[in-house]
Design an enzyme around this catalytic site. Structure first.
Site, PDB file in Angstrom:
ATOM      1  N   ASN A   1      20.065 -30.858   3.363  1.00 13.33           N
ATOM      2  CA  ASN A   1      20.098 -32.153   4.060  1.00 13.33           C
ATOM      3  C   ASN A   1      18.889 -33.035   3.763  1.00 13.33           C
ATOM      4  O   ASN A   1      18.602 -33.973   4.507  1.00 13.33           O
ATOM      5  CB  ASN A   1      20.204 -31.922   5.577  1.00 13.33           C
ATOM      6  CG  ASN A   1      18.970 -31.218   6.133  1.00 13.33           C
ATOM      7  OD1 ASN A   1      18.264 -30.546   5.397  1.00 13.33           O
ATOM      8  ND2 ASN A   1      18.714 -31.367   7.412  1.00 13.33           N
ATOM      9  N   GLU A   2      18.164 -32.741   2.679  1.00 16.11           N
ATOM     10  CA  GLU A   2      16.901 -33.440   2.425  1.00 16.11           C
ATOM     11  C   GLU A   2      17.036 -34.966   2.469  1.00 16.11           C
ATOM     12  O   GLU A   2      16.162 -35.657   2.990  1.00 16.11           O
ATOM     13  CB  GLU A   2      16.308 -33.017   1.065  1.00 16.11           C
ATOM     14  CG  GLU A   2      15.554 -31.694   1.100  1.00 16.11           C
ATOM     15  CD  GLU A   2      16.461 -30.471   1.016  1.00 16.11           C
ATOM     16  OE1 GLU A   2      17.699 -30.625   1.081  1.00 16.11           O
ATOM     17  OE2 GLU A   2      15.920 -29.363   0.883  1.00 16.11           O
TER      18      GLU A   2
ATOM     19  N   LEU B   1      12.144 -25.415   5.723  1.00 20.89           N
ATOM     20  CA  LEU B   1      10.683 -25.387   5.623  1.00 20.89           C
ATOM     21  C   LEU B   1      10.089 -26.086   6.836  1.00 20.89           C
ATOM     22  O   LEU B   1      10.725 -26.980   7.421  1.00 20.89           O
ATOM     23  CB  LEU B   1      10.241 -26.096   4.341  1.00 20.89           C
ATOM     24  CG  LEU B   1      10.908 -25.601   3.055  1.00 20.89           C
ATOM     25  CD1 LEU B   1      10.311 -26.300   1.850  1.00 20.89           C
ATOM     26  CD2 LEU B   1      10.779 -24.092   2.920  1.00 20.89           C
TER      27      LEU B   1
ATOM     28  N   GLY C   1      15.784 -25.632   3.369  1.00 15.66           N
ATOM     29  CA  GLY C   1      15.206 -24.378   2.875  1.00 15.66           C
ATOM     30  C   GLY C   1      16.012 -23.168   3.325  1.00 15.66           C
ATOM     31  O   GLY C   1      16.075 -22.171   2.607  1.00 15.66           O
TER      32      GLY C   1
HETATM   33  C1  LIG Z   1      12.044 -35.901  -7.865  1.00 17.88           C
HETATM   34  C2  LIG Z   1      11.715 -34.575  -7.228  1.00 17.88           C
HETATM   35  C3  LIG Z   1      11.282 -34.729  -5.821  1.00 17.88           C
HETATM   36  C4  LIG Z   1      10.549 -33.541  -5.336  1.00 17.88           C
HETATM   37  C5  LIG Z   1      10.244 -33.748  -3.903  1.00 17.88           C
HETATM   38  C6  LIG Z   1       9.278 -32.843  -3.453  1.00 17.88           C
HETATM   39  C7  LIG Z   1       9.350 -32.188  -2.291  1.00 17.88           C
HETATM   40  C8  LIG Z   1      10.336 -32.434  -1.267  1.00 17.88           C
HETATM   41  C9  LIG Z   1      11.084 -31.195  -0.893  1.00 17.88           C
HETATM   42  C10 LIG Z   1      10.874 -30.811   0.445  1.00 17.88           C
HETATM   43  C11 LIG Z   1      11.861 -29.791   0.825  1.00 17.88           C
HETATM   44  C12 LIG Z   1      12.150 -29.564   2.062  1.00 17.88           C
HETATM   45  C13 LIG Z   1      13.123 -28.570   2.458  1.00 17.88           C
HETATM   46  C14 LIG Z   1      13.229 -28.332   3.943  1.00 17.88           C
HETATM   47  O1  LIG Z   1      13.552 -27.249   4.318  1.00 17.88           O
HETATM   48  S1  LIG Z   1      12.917 -29.616   5.005  1.00 17.88           S
HETATM   49  C15 LIG Z   1      13.352 -28.990   6.599  1.00 17.88           C
HETATM   50  C16 LIG Z   1      14.741 -29.357   6.939  1.00 17.88           C
HETATM   51  N1  LIG Z   1      15.074 -28.810   8.227  1.00 17.88           N
HETATM   52  C17 LIG Z   1      15.747 -29.491   9.127  1.00 17.88           C
HETATM   53  O2  LIG Z   1      16.152 -30.605   8.920  1.00 17.88           O
HETATM   54  C18 LIG Z   1      15.994 -28.766  10.419  1.00 17.88           C
HETATM   55  C19 LIG Z   1      15.719 -29.614  11.592  1.00 17.88           C
HETATM   56  N2  LIG Z   1      15.980 -28.855  12.791  1.00 17.88           N
HETATM   57  C20 LIG Z   1      17.188 -28.824  13.376  1.00 17.88           C
HETATM   58  O3  LIG Z   1      18.136 -29.381  12.900  1.00 17.88           O
HETATM   59  C21 LIG Z   1      17.274 -28.003  14.639  1.00 17.88           C
HETATM   60  O4  LIG Z   1      15.995 -27.749  15.096  1.00 17.88           O
HETATM   61  C22 LIG Z   1      18.029 -26.689  14.445  1.00 17.88           C
HETATM   62  C23 LIG Z   1      17.486 -25.846  13.284  1.00 17.88           C
HETATM   63  C24 LIG Z   1      19.518 -26.950  14.243  1.00 17.88           C
HETATM   64  C25 LIG Z   1      17.861 -25.813  15.713  1.00 17.88           C
HETATM   65  O5  LIG Z   1      18.211 -26.542  16.829  1.00 17.88           O
HETATM   66  P1  LIG Z   1      17.583 -26.135  18.247  1.00 17.88           P
HETATM   67  O6  LIG Z   1      17.680 -24.718  18.550  1.00 17.88           O
HETATM   68  O7  LIG Z   1      18.204 -27.055  19.208  1.00 17.88           O
HETATM   69  O8  LIG Z   1      16.041 -26.311  18.042  1.00 17.88           O
HETATM   70  P2  LIG Z   1      15.200 -27.523  18.438  1.00 17.88           P
HETATM   71  O9  LIG Z   1      15.813 -28.735  17.896  1.00 17.88           O
HETATM   72  O10 LIG Z   1      14.969 -27.411  19.908  1.00 17.88           O
HETATM   73  O11 LIG Z   1      13.852 -27.335  17.691  1.00 17.88           O
HETATM   74  C26 LIG Z   1      12.812 -26.684  18.332  1.00 17.88           C
HETATM   75  C27 LIG Z   1      11.498 -27.302  17.885  1.00 17.88           C
HETATM   76  O12 LIG Z   1      11.322 -27.024  16.494  1.00 17.88           O
HETATM   77  C28 LIG Z   1      11.094 -28.242  15.782  1.00 17.88           C
HETATM   78  N3  LIG Z   1      11.685 -28.069  14.445  1.00 17.88           N
HETATM   79  C29 LIG Z   1      12.946 -27.747  14.165  1.00 17.88           C
HETATM   80  N4  LIG Z   1      13.107 -27.577  12.849  1.00 17.88           N
HETATM   81  C30 LIG Z   1      11.884 -27.799  12.285  1.00 17.88           C
HETATM   82  C31 LIG Z   1      11.384 -27.757  10.950  1.00 17.88           C
HETATM   83  N5  LIG Z   1      12.153 -27.455   9.915  1.00 17.88           N
HETATM   84  N6  LIG Z   1      10.079 -28.019  10.749  1.00 17.88           N
HETATM   85  C32 LIG Z   1       9.255 -28.310  11.790  1.00 17.88           C
HETATM   86  N7  LIG Z   1       9.666 -28.365  13.082  1.00 17.88           N
HETATM   87  C33 LIG Z   1      10.969 -28.101  13.318  1.00 17.88           C
HETATM   88  C34 LIG Z   1      11.721 -29.289  16.634  1.00 17.88           C
HETATM   89  O13 LIG Z   1      11.079 -30.513  16.367  1.00 17.88           O
HETATM   90  C35 LIG Z   1      11.412 -28.769  18.039  1.00 17.88           C
HETATM   91  O14 LIG Z   1      10.062 -29.076  18.333  1.00 17.88           O
HETATM   92  P3  LIG Z   1       9.534 -29.235  19.827  1.00 17.88           P
HETATM   93  O15 LIG Z   1       9.734 -27.904  20.483  1.00 17.88           O
HETATM   94  O16 LIG Z   1       8.105 -29.593  19.682  1.00 17.88           O
HETATM   95  O17 LIG Z   1      10.370 -30.303  20.478  1.00 17.88           O
END
Ligand SMILES: CCCCC/C=C\CCC/C=C/CC(=O)SCCNC(=O)CCNC(=O)[C@H](O)C(C)(C)COP(=O)(O)OP(=O)(O)OC[C@H]1O[C@@H](n2cnc3c(N)ncnc32)[C@H](O)[C@@H]1OP(=O)(O)O
Length: 206
Positions: free
Chosen positions: A83-84, A15, A60
């Site tokens: 990985n939350e 997400l 997500g």
């Molecule tokens: C008791 C009950 C509790 C209930 C709780 C309620 C709610 C909570 C639940 C919330 C659920 C959340 C689920 C999710 O999906 S959270 C998202 C998790 N995602 C990640 O951790 C992914 C992080 N990203 C990475 O690891 C890497 O980006 C990659 C996917 C492996 C790709 O690597 P690479 O190609 O090297 O890309 P970059 O690192 O260069 O990323 C480019 C750019 O994009 C930004 N970014 C990456 N992922 C996300 C993301 N998921 N959301 C927003 N932004 C993201 C990253 O910061 C880079 O930004 P810049 O270009 O500005 O530097």
């Protein structure tokens, strides 16, 4: 249906974390409701689904992959997992239950609490994916082969079987949609959660 990515090395980055950081409650409400509805549709399709995981698949991304009927992943360099906890947040119950349905209670508990991202080989070993292939083309072929099995299966028998298997998790979300949404909106406004997200977003920047 095959769920895959057009990107080079990301199946789905999960997400958009910026939707949770300093959230506008109305916008977050629409975002989360859309996620709930999308997941309900994907998890209950009347037709077979395969995820061809051709890149990293955190959180997500892993949820969507797990919601398909079969998972084929390109290896060995990509990773997948819920990985939350690494973000300092908690995977909601329906995320967790989806994982339990795939890998079982014990493995899911370890996986969820540690927030571990599994390599393709590790994911295969714990049953998080069904097959590992060296490249995207052979993964797509494998996915298609899996779908071909259903040419000889009655669509009704397929759908009823899937409904029975997935019903408890699906029903929980249907019964608790508003509660789940209210919790997320409240939870995301907590200063501790916001601090954790800020630190995590910073850690992603290059
Ligand atoms: C008791 C009950 C509790 C209930 C709780 C309620 C709610 C909570 C639940 C919330 C659920 C959340 C689920 C999710 O999906 S959270 C998202 C998790 N995602 C990640 O951790 C992914 C992080 N990203 C990475 O690891 C890497 O980006 C990659 C996917 C492996 C790709 O690597 P690479 O190609 O090297 O890309 P970059 O690192 O260069 O990323 C480019 C750019 O994009 C930004 N970014 C990456 N992922 C996300 C993301 N998921 N959301 C927003 N932004 C993201 C990253 O910061 C880079 O930004 P810049 O270009 O500005 O530097």
């Amino acid at each position: 249906m095959i769920l895959t990515s057009g990107l080079q090395k990301v199946f789905c980055a999960g997400l958009d974390i910026t939707e949770f950081y300093n959230p506008n409650p109305d916008r977050l409400s629409k975002f989360w409701t859309t996620l709930q509805d999308t997941w309900l549709s994907l998890y209950t399709t009347s037709f077979p689904t395969v995820s061809v995981i051709n890149g990293h698949s955190p959180a997500g991304g892993c949820l969507f992959a797990m919601s398909c009927d079969y998972r084929v992943m390109v290896g060995p360099n990509y990773t997948i997992g819920l990985n939350e906890t690494k973000l300092g947040i908690v995977a909601p119950k329906w995320f967790q239950d989806t994982m339990v349905a795939v890998i079982g209670q014990r493995k899911a508990e370890v996986s969820l609490t540690t927030g571990k991202m599994y390599t393709t080989d590790e994911a295969l070993q714990i049953g998080l994916i069904d097959e590992s292939l060296p490249d995207a083309n052979s993964a797509l072929k494998k996915g298609t082969q899996f779908l071909n099995n259903f040419q000889k299966i009655s669509p009704w028998a397929y759908k009823m079987t899937k409904d029975i298997s997935r019903q408890p998790t699906v029903q929980w979300l249907i019964d608790n949609k508003q509660k789940d949404l209210d919790f997320v909106i409240k939870y995301m406004q907590s200063p501790t959660v916001q601090k954790n997200l800020e630190l995590y977003l910073q850690s992603l920047k290059k």
